[in-house]
Design a protein around this motif. Structure first.
Motif, PDB file in Angstrom:
ATOM      1  N   THR A 295       0.818  -1.212   0.000  1.00  0.00           N
ATOM      2  CA  THR A 295       0.000   0.000   0.000  1.00  0.00           C
ATOM      3  C   THR A 295       0.853   1.264   0.000  1.00  0.00           C
ATOM      4  OG1 THR A 295      -0.121   0.115   2.428  1.00  0.00           O
ATOM      5  CG2 THR A 295      -1.786  -1.211   1.292  1.00  0.00           C
ATOM      6  N   ARG A 296       2.168   1.112   0.118  1.00  0.00           N
ATOM      7  CA  ARG A 296       3.078   2.265   0.173  1.00  0.00           C
ATOM      8  C   ARG A 296       3.853   2.378  -1.135  1.00  0.00           C
ATOM      9  NH1 ARG A 296       4.396   2.621   5.763  1.00  0.00           N
ATOM     10  NH2 ARG A 296       5.684   4.457   5.318  1.00  0.00           N
ATOM     11  N   ASN A 297       4.452   3.558  -1.372  1.00  0.00           N
ATOM     12  CA  ASN A 297       5.233   3.741  -2.591  1.00  0.00           C
ATOM     13  C   ASN A 297       6.406   4.671  -2.324  1.00  0.00           C
ATOM     14  OD1 ASN A 297       4.079   6.330  -2.498  1.00  0.00           O
ATOM     15  ND2 ASN A 297       2.499   5.804  -3.967  1.00  0.00           N
ATOM     16  N   TYR A 298       7.159   4.960  -3.377  1.00  0.00           N
ATOM     17  CA  TYR A 298       8.339   5.813  -3.332  1.00  0.00           C
ATOM     18  C   TYR A 298       9.341   5.339  -2.287  1.00  0.00           C
ATOM     19  CZ  TYR A 298      11.238   9.995  -3.675  1.00  0.00           C
ATOM     20  OH  TYR A 298      12.292  10.850  -3.860  1.00  0.00           O
ATOM     21  N   GLY A 299       9.568   4.039  -2.225  1.00  0.00           N
ATOM     22  CA  GLY A 299      10.598   3.489  -1.362  1.00  0.00           C
ATOM     23  C   GLY A 299      10.245   3.441   0.109  1.00  0.00           C
ATOM     24  N   THR A 300       9.018   3.847   0.470  1.00  0.00           N
ATOM     25  CA  THR A 300       8.613   3.778   1.869  1.00  0.00           C
ATOM     26  C   THR A 300       7.948   2.426   2.125  1.00  0.00           C
ATOM     27  OG1 THR A 300       6.445   4.770   1.424  1.00  0.00           O
ATOM     28  CG2 THR A 300       8.270   6.268   1.933  1.00  0.00           C
TER      29      THR A 300
END
Length: 297
Positions: free
Chosen positions: A108-113
């Motif tokens: 559910t997370r993006n940009y390396g998080t």
């Protein structure tokens, strides 16, 4: 990962975890019950084996030595020593192995998080929260580092375009991708995020000294993905449609690209305007293949 299960040397071995805590079986191991590859590789991967022989001084008489005669031979010669040949194909043995590291990704997370690194499947399991979906992916090791000792990844942009009044889909890549890298030089054995996650843009992909060798391999790997998923893509025949994807590869020390993930609607910045203009030219058909776009598929 489910769509790519049964492929060999495309995506690292992976588990998926549903919100209710249900784990998939081991996906993308690429090996049968005897530990042999379940499929052959495209012949474009001959180039790495040939380059390695040249580097070792095994090319003689100034003539190019003959490469393997078929994809099956490439698998045998190039991948015979690769670490994945030592990965157990059964889940029980793999979970008992504490010598390999795993990336735990919150889907559910993006940009390396939402990414952490675990030293075993059991440690990965203990870090999960019920209610979230995860991807548990084996780390590519040994991974190729850049000239300054950082872990890095290669971002390639892929466009899927369906012309008006057509059920066909055309695929294009944009060669001016990016090298992204970790925030801190690699420290062997580290589990910290800043050593392992290659998120921040560092340089243009075309500036990379291995670009000419690796870009055809990226194309070959993307083509293998498209062969698996193309029939599942929905085409709206009444109007043209398109979608932009970011395709991330990790390179091992044998110079083989492993698909880490494919992202929909990848983050775009001011410096991406030339690519977006080329994309709009393509979709509006102002140019059949705008400068900068390649259609290898």
């Amino acid at each position: 990962a489910e769509n790519l299960n049964g492929t060999y040397a495309l995506m690292p071995p992976t588990f998926t975890v549903e919100a209710d805590g249900t784990w998939s079986g081991l996906l993308c191991s690429g090996l049968d019950e005897t530990g042999r590859p379940v499929e052959s590789l495209p012949t474009v991967f001959e180039s790495t084996e040939r380059a390695k022989r040249a580097d070792a001084g095994e090319e003689k008489g100034g003539e190019e030595a003959e490469g393997p005669e078929g994809a099956g031979d490439v698998v045998a010669s190039f991948f015979g020593k690769h670490f994945l040949m030592d990965v157990p194909t059964d889940r029980e043995s793999l979970e008992a192995d504490e010598t390999k590291r795993w990336f735990v990704k919150d889907s559910t997370r993006n940009y390396g998080t939402g990414i952490m690194v675990a030293k075993s499947v059991e440690e990965a399991r203990s870090s999960l929260k019920v209610g979230d979906k995860y991807v548990i992916q084996l780390a590519v090791e040994p991974q190729l580092l850049d000239g300054e000792g950082y872990k890095f990844a290669c971002r390639v942009y892929l466009v899927a375009y369906s012309p008006p009044n057509s059920l066909s889909i055309e695929f294009y890549t944009y060669p001016e991708g990016w090298i992204t890298r970790a925030q801190t030089p690699w420290a062997p054995g580290s589990l910290e995020w800043q050593f392992n996650v290659s998120r921040d843009r560092h340089s243009r992909l075309t500036e990379w000294d291995l670009y000419d060798e690796m870009y055809p391999k990226f194309g070959a790997q993307i083509a293998r993905v498209l062969q698996r998923v193309q029939k599942k893509l929905v085409v709206k025949m009444e109007r043209p449609s398109f979608e932009l994807f970011g395709v991330d590869f990790i390179i091992d020390t044998e110079r083989h690209p492993w698909l880490a993930e494919i992202n929909r609607s990848p983050r775009q910045l001011e410096e991406d305007k030339p690519m977006l203009h080329a994309l709009l030219d393509l979709v509006m058909r102002e140019q059949e293949t705008p400068p900068g776009m390649a259609a290898p598929f």
